[in-house]
Design a protein around this motif. Structure first.
Motif, PDB file in Angstrom:
ATOM      1  N   GLU A 136      75.372  15.691  62.999  1.00  0.00           N
ATOM      2  CA  GLU A 136      74.320  16.145  64.222  1.00  0.00           C
ATOM      3  C   GLU A 136      73.392  14.482  64.769  1.00  0.00           C
ATOM      4  N   ASN A 137      73.418  13.543  63.678  1.00  0.00           N
ATOM      5  CA  ASN A 137      72.863  12.130  63.277  1.00  0.00           C
ATOM      6  C   ASN A 137      74.081  11.169  63.699  1.00  0.00           C
ATOM      7  N   GLU A 138      74.730  11.530  65.299  1.00  0.00           N
ATOM      8  CA  GLU A 138      75.421  10.432  65.411  1.00  0.00           C
ATOM      9  C   GLU A 138      76.319  10.444  65.629  1.00  0.00           C
ATOM     10  N   ASN A 139      77.169  11.356  64.807  1.00  0.00           N
ATOM     11  CA  ASN A 139      78.898  11.064  64.989  1.00  0.00           C
ATOM     12  C   ASN A 139      78.561  10.710  63.313  1.00  0.00           C
ATOM     13  N   ARG A 140      78.017  10.797  62.220  1.00  0.00           N
ATOM     14  CA  ARG A 140      78.627  10.238  61.491  1.00  0.00           C
ATOM     15  C   ARG A 140      79.348   9.846  59.959  1.00  0.00           C
ATOM     16  N   ILE A 141      79.481  10.238  58.966  1.00  0.00           N
ATOM     17  CA  ILE A 141      80.441  10.373  58.446  1.00  0.00           C
ATOM     18  C   ILE A 141      79.416  10.404  56.979  1.00  0.00           C
ATOM     19  N   CYS A 142      79.894  11.240  55.632  1.00  0.00           N
ATOM     20  CA  CYS A 142      79.077  11.072  54.696  1.00  0.00           C
ATOM     21  C   CYS A 142      79.438   9.561  54.093  1.00  0.00           C
ATOM     22  N   MET A 143      78.705   9.833  53.140  1.00  0.00           N
ATOM     23  CA  MET A 143      79.122   8.565  52.082  1.00  0.00           C
ATOM     24  C   MET A 143      79.871   8.057  51.674  1.00  0.00           C
ATOM     25  N   ILE A 144      80.749   9.325  50.986  1.00  0.00           N
ATOM     26  CA  ILE A 144      81.806   9.221  49.702  1.00  0.00           C
ATOM     27  C   ILE A 144      82.810   9.317  50.591  1.00  0.00           C
ATOM     28  N   GLY A 145      82.885   9.773  51.893  1.00  0.00           N
ATOM     29  CA  GLY A 145      83.659   9.065  52.600  1.00  0.00           C
ATOM     30  C   GLY A 145      83.881   8.546  53.336  1.00  0.00           C
ATOM     31  N   SER A 146      82.976   7.599  53.740  1.00  0.00           N
ATOM     32  CA  SER A 146      82.584   6.429  53.915  1.00  0.00           C
ATOM     33  C   SER A 146      83.620   4.744  53.140  1.00  0.00           C
ATOM     34  N   HIS A 192      87.171  13.180  61.570  1.00  0.00           N
ATOM     35  CA  HIS A 192      88.318  13.951  62.696  1.00  0.00           C
ATOM     36  C   HIS A 192      87.833  14.784  63.216  1.00  0.00           C
ATOM     37  N   SER A 193      86.415  15.218  63.185  1.00  0.00           N
ATOM     38  CA  SER A 193      84.915  15.890  64.407  1.00  0.00           C
ATOM     39  C   SER A 193      84.985  14.173  65.496  1.00  0.00           C
ATOM     40  N   ARG A 194      84.772  13.250  64.462  1.00  0.00           N
ATOM     41  CA  ARG A 194      84.359  12.568  66.003  1.00  0.00           C
ATOM     42  C   ARG A 194      85.691  11.890  66.350  1.00  0.00           C
ATOM     43  N   LEU A 195      86.688  12.598  66.545  1.00  0.00           N
ATOM     44  CA  LEU A 195      87.596  12.125  67.220  1.00  0.00           C
ATOM     45  C   LEU A 195      88.151  13.507  68.516  1.00  0.00           C
ATOM     46  N   VAL A 196      87.980  15.212  67.605  1.00  0.00           N
ATOM     47  CA  VAL A 196      87.969  16.126  68.551  1.00  0.00           C
ATOM     48  C   VAL A 196      86.467  16.743  69.088  1.00  0.00           C
ATOM     49  N   GLY A 197      85.870  16.224  68.415  1.00  0.00           N
ATOM     50  CA  GLY A 197      84.248  17.242  68.284  1.00  0.00           C
ATOM     51  C   GLY A 197      83.515  18.112  67.153  1.00  0.00           C
ATOM     52  N   ASN A 198      82.395  18.384  67.329  1.00  0.00           N
ATOM     53  CA  ASN A 198      82.082  18.923  65.885  1.00  0.00           C
ATOM     54  C   ASN A 198      82.114  20.770  66.341  1.00  0.00           C
TER      55      ASN A 198
END
Length: 188
Positions: free
Chosen positions: A93-103, A166-172
């Protein structure tokens, strides 16, 4: 008038946003100074190098998770699970970011050793909490699953983190479908 504490907080908040949006390697003091309207020297005053700033950002994210653990401690198993999953959903919901652990995991070979250590410790905290939730939930017959709780926790947390990417690529909807399936698989 800005105080040093206000500036320090803003530096960390912006650094966090930049890491979640583009990863640690793309973080620069120039980006921060431009966006905050301060000189690079002001950033170096608080964080002499990028590694110090990265460690602080991860440390604060980890502290937020510690606060989350306390906040949900009185809830039932399914409520804790819902809260955990909702926390991750907020990244989308916040500009399609990923979590800190994933990043930090996706940039692991490009981040300094102390940031690696901090990120690994943070992930360990999250996973241990989640394993305990699954074990307790299964013992009290709230959750049902085959195998060891530690392996189920690995599968779920990996699916959630990967789902954000993956949601960055194909949607939430992709992430939401993963969450729906996880919940189905924990029911009898």
């Amino acid at each position: 008038m800005k105080t040093r504490t206000d500036t320090k907080e803003k530096i960390v908040e912006l650094a966090r946003d930049l890491i979640l949006a583009g990863g640690y390697p793309s973080l620069s003091y120039q980006q921060i100074s431009s966006k905050l309207g301060i000189k690079n020297a002001a950033i170096h005053y608080h964080y002499p190098n990028k590694e110090d700033l990265g460690v602080e950002v991860v440390r604060r994210d980890s502290e937020k998770f510690d606060d989350f653990i306390v906040a949900v401690s009185g809830l039932g198993h399914w409520e804790k699970l819902e809260a955990f999953m909702s926390n991750y959903r907020k990244y989308l919901e916040n500009e399609n970011r990923i979590c800190m652990i994933g990043s930090t995991a996706s940039d692991y070979k490009e981040i300094p050793e102390q940031v690696q250590i901090s990120a690994s410790a943070y992930f360990t905290t999250v996973k241990e909490w989640f394993v305990a939730l699954l074990e307790s939930g299964r013992k009290e017959k709230a959750f049902y699953f085959k195998g060891e709780a530690v392996n189920k926790a690995s599968l779920i947390t990996s699916a959630m983190a990967g789902g954000l990417q993956h949601s960055r690529l194909v949607g939430n909807e992709h992430y939401d479908a993963i969450i729906t399936q996880i919940k189905l698989e924990l029911k009898e």
